[in-house]
Design a protein around this motif. Structure first.
Motif, PDB file in Angstrom:
ATOM      1  N   UNK A 120       1.305  -1.070  -0.280  1.00 27.26           N
ATOM      2  CA  UNK A 120      -0.148   0.505  -0.077  1.00 27.26           C
ATOM      3  C   UNK A 120       1.039   1.392  -0.011  1.00 27.26           C
ATOM      4  N   UNK A 121       2.209   1.300   0.918  1.00 26.60           N
ATOM      5  CA  UNK A 121       2.549   2.682   0.764  1.00 26.60           C
ATOM      6  C   UNK A 121       3.933   2.903  -0.062  1.00 26.60           C
ATOM      7  N   UNK A 122       4.221   1.349  -0.624  1.00 23.15           N
ATOM      8  CA  UNK A 122       4.472   1.741  -2.511  1.00 23.15           C
ATOM      9  C   UNK A 122       3.759   2.760  -3.289  1.00 23.15           C
ATOM     10  N   UNK A 123       2.411   1.815  -3.453  1.00 18.37           N
ATOM     11  CA  UNK A 123       1.357   2.124  -4.469  1.00 18.37           C
ATOM     12  C   UNK A 123       1.533   3.855  -4.312  1.00 18.37           C
ATOM     13  N   UNK A 124       1.235   3.801  -2.839  1.00 20.67           N
ATOM     14  CA  UNK A 124       1.140   5.828  -2.584  1.00 20.67           C
ATOM     15  C   UNK A 124       1.646   6.595  -3.410  1.00 20.67           C
ATOM     16  N   UNK A 125       3.299   5.614  -2.305  1.00 19.54           N
ATOM     17  CA  UNK A 125       4.154   7.180  -2.917  1.00 19.54           C
ATOM     18  C   UNK A 125       4.455   6.415  -4.746  1.00 19.54           C
ATOM     19  N   UNK A 126       3.806   5.578  -5.731  1.00 19.39           N
ATOM     20  CA  UNK A 126       4.622   5.511  -6.613  1.00 19.39           C
ATOM     21  C   UNK A 126       3.331   6.067  -7.938  1.00 19.39           C
ATOM     22  N   UNK A 127       2.434   6.065  -6.594  1.00 13.49           N
ATOM     23  CA  UNK A 127       0.970   6.611  -7.712  1.00 13.49           C
ATOM     24  C   UNK A 127       0.071   7.397  -7.587  1.00 13.49           C
ATOM     25  N   UNK A 128       0.428   7.835  -6.092  1.00 15.51           N
ATOM     26  CA  UNK A 128      -0.112   9.476  -5.249  1.00 15.51           C
ATOM     27  C   UNK A 128      -1.751   8.296  -4.906  1.00 15.51           C
ATOM     28  N   UNK A 129      -1.611   7.351  -5.263  1.00 18.80           N
ATOM     29  CA  UNK A 129      -3.042   7.002  -4.237  1.00 18.80           C
ATOM     30  C   UNK A 129      -2.936   5.311  -4.111  1.00 18.80           C
ATOM     31  N   UNK A 130      -3.920   4.891  -2.439  1.00 19.28           N
ATOM     32  CA  UNK A 130      -4.333   3.539  -2.902  1.00 19.28           C
ATOM     33  C   UNK A 130      -5.208   2.984  -1.949  1.00 19.28           C
ATOM     34  N   UNK A 131      -5.495   2.136  -3.311  1.00 21.54           N
ATOM     35  CA  UNK A 131      -7.516   1.404  -2.170  1.00 21.54           C
ATOM     36  C   UNK A 131      -6.736   0.375  -0.681  1.00 21.54           C
ATOM     37  N   UNK A 132      -7.755   0.032   0.214  1.00 24.00           N
ATOM     38  CA  UNK A 132      -7.659  -0.568   0.773  1.00 24.00           C
ATOM     39  C   UNK A 132      -8.617  -1.229   0.381  1.00 24.00           C
ATOM     40  N   UNK A 133      -9.466  -2.528  -0.127  1.00 18.90           N
ATOM     41  CA  UNK A 133     -11.119  -2.571  -0.048  1.00 18.90           C
ATOM     42  C   UNK A 133     -11.001  -3.280   1.626  1.00 18.90           C
TER      43      UNK A 133
END
Length: 268
Positions: A18-31
């Protein structure tokens, strides 16, 4: 973190992702992070709060056509440790923030029938200049009180634009090189995003409001005059010290009955 909230429902590897996605994409979704029964408690209380705010001057902050923002009071069910100190959310924030961080905002974005596309924007200015890329220093944590679909106004964002100058990001969005992606969600889903990523609200074409809760967390040194938290002393003093430290807030004996919304300017 207190013992009652010590465990995340996700593994360390999940939190890393999740942290990697947030840093890379600017967003992460936790379903499915939040208990839907808990969310339903918020739904009932929010509906009554929104109706009351609609009926008085200053009760809602306008956010362009048929779209509003309101600050949530720190009363039940909104004053809930399972939400603002959620161990999974904090586990992600612990990975993306380099220093201590604090929560500074708890409100709701509410487009209603008749709303339109917002101008594509950021929620924060760049920390220094637009050409100087910085690590994440602020995030928004969102969760909906209704299922979000194409009809009722999904949040739209261009991935990766938090890591580039605003003008470059806008050019890539306008050319179609980076699409504005719609993010659909169900009750219980949580999104963590960078407010520097280019985004916009889309029209709510349904007959019901589409409330999206927003909680803001920032590095401890960031000045945030447009938003604030006010907590009743009894609730604040009931919290463990670790959770008190998360909250940048004013502590009062009793909450004001009729606060006026002032967070109107929100686009950069």
């Amino acid at each position: 973190m207190s013992a009652a909230l010590a465990e995340s429902k996700y593994t360390e590897q999940d939190l890393d992702r999740f942290a990697e996605e947030l840093n890379r994409d600017g967003i992460t979704v936790i379903r499915g992070l939040l208990d839907t029964n808990l969310v339903e408690e918020w739904v009932e209380a929010f509906d009554a709060l929104f109706r009351e705010r609609q009926d008085r001057p200053g009760g809602l902050a306008p956010r362009e056509q048929a779209r509003y923002y309101l600050t949530l009071p720190w009363t039940q069910p909104f004053a809930n440790r399972e939400i603002f100190a959620n161990p999974t959310v904090l586990g992600v924030l612990n990975r993306v923030f380099a220093q201590e961080y604090v929560m500074v905002q708890m409100g709701a974005d509410v487009p209603v029938e008749g709303s339109d596309y917002q101008e594509t924007h950021r929620d924060f200015r760049s920390l220094f200049t637009d050409d100087f890329n910085t690590p994440l220093y602020a995030v928004a944590v969102n969760f909906p009180l209704v299922d979000v679909n194409e009809e009722n106004g999904p949040f739209q964002m261009a991935r990766g634009t938090h890591n580039m100058p605003r003008a470059e990001g806008l050019k890539k969005v306008e050319s179609g090189e980076i699409p504005l992606e719609s993010f659909y969600a169900q009750k219980g889903d949580v999104t963590i995003r960078s407010p520097l990523a280019l985004h916009r609200g889309s029209p709510n074409r349904s007959a019901k409001p589409r409330p999206m809760i927003v909680m803001g967390y920032v590095m401890h040194w960031l000045h945030t005059p447009k938003v604030d938290l006010t907590l009743p002393r009894a609730f604040y003093e009931s919290l463990p010290e670790e959770e008190q430290k998360i909250l940048r807030c004013e502590v009062v004996e009793q909450l004001a009955d009729r606060a006026t919304e002032t967070y109107v300017d929100f686009k950069y």
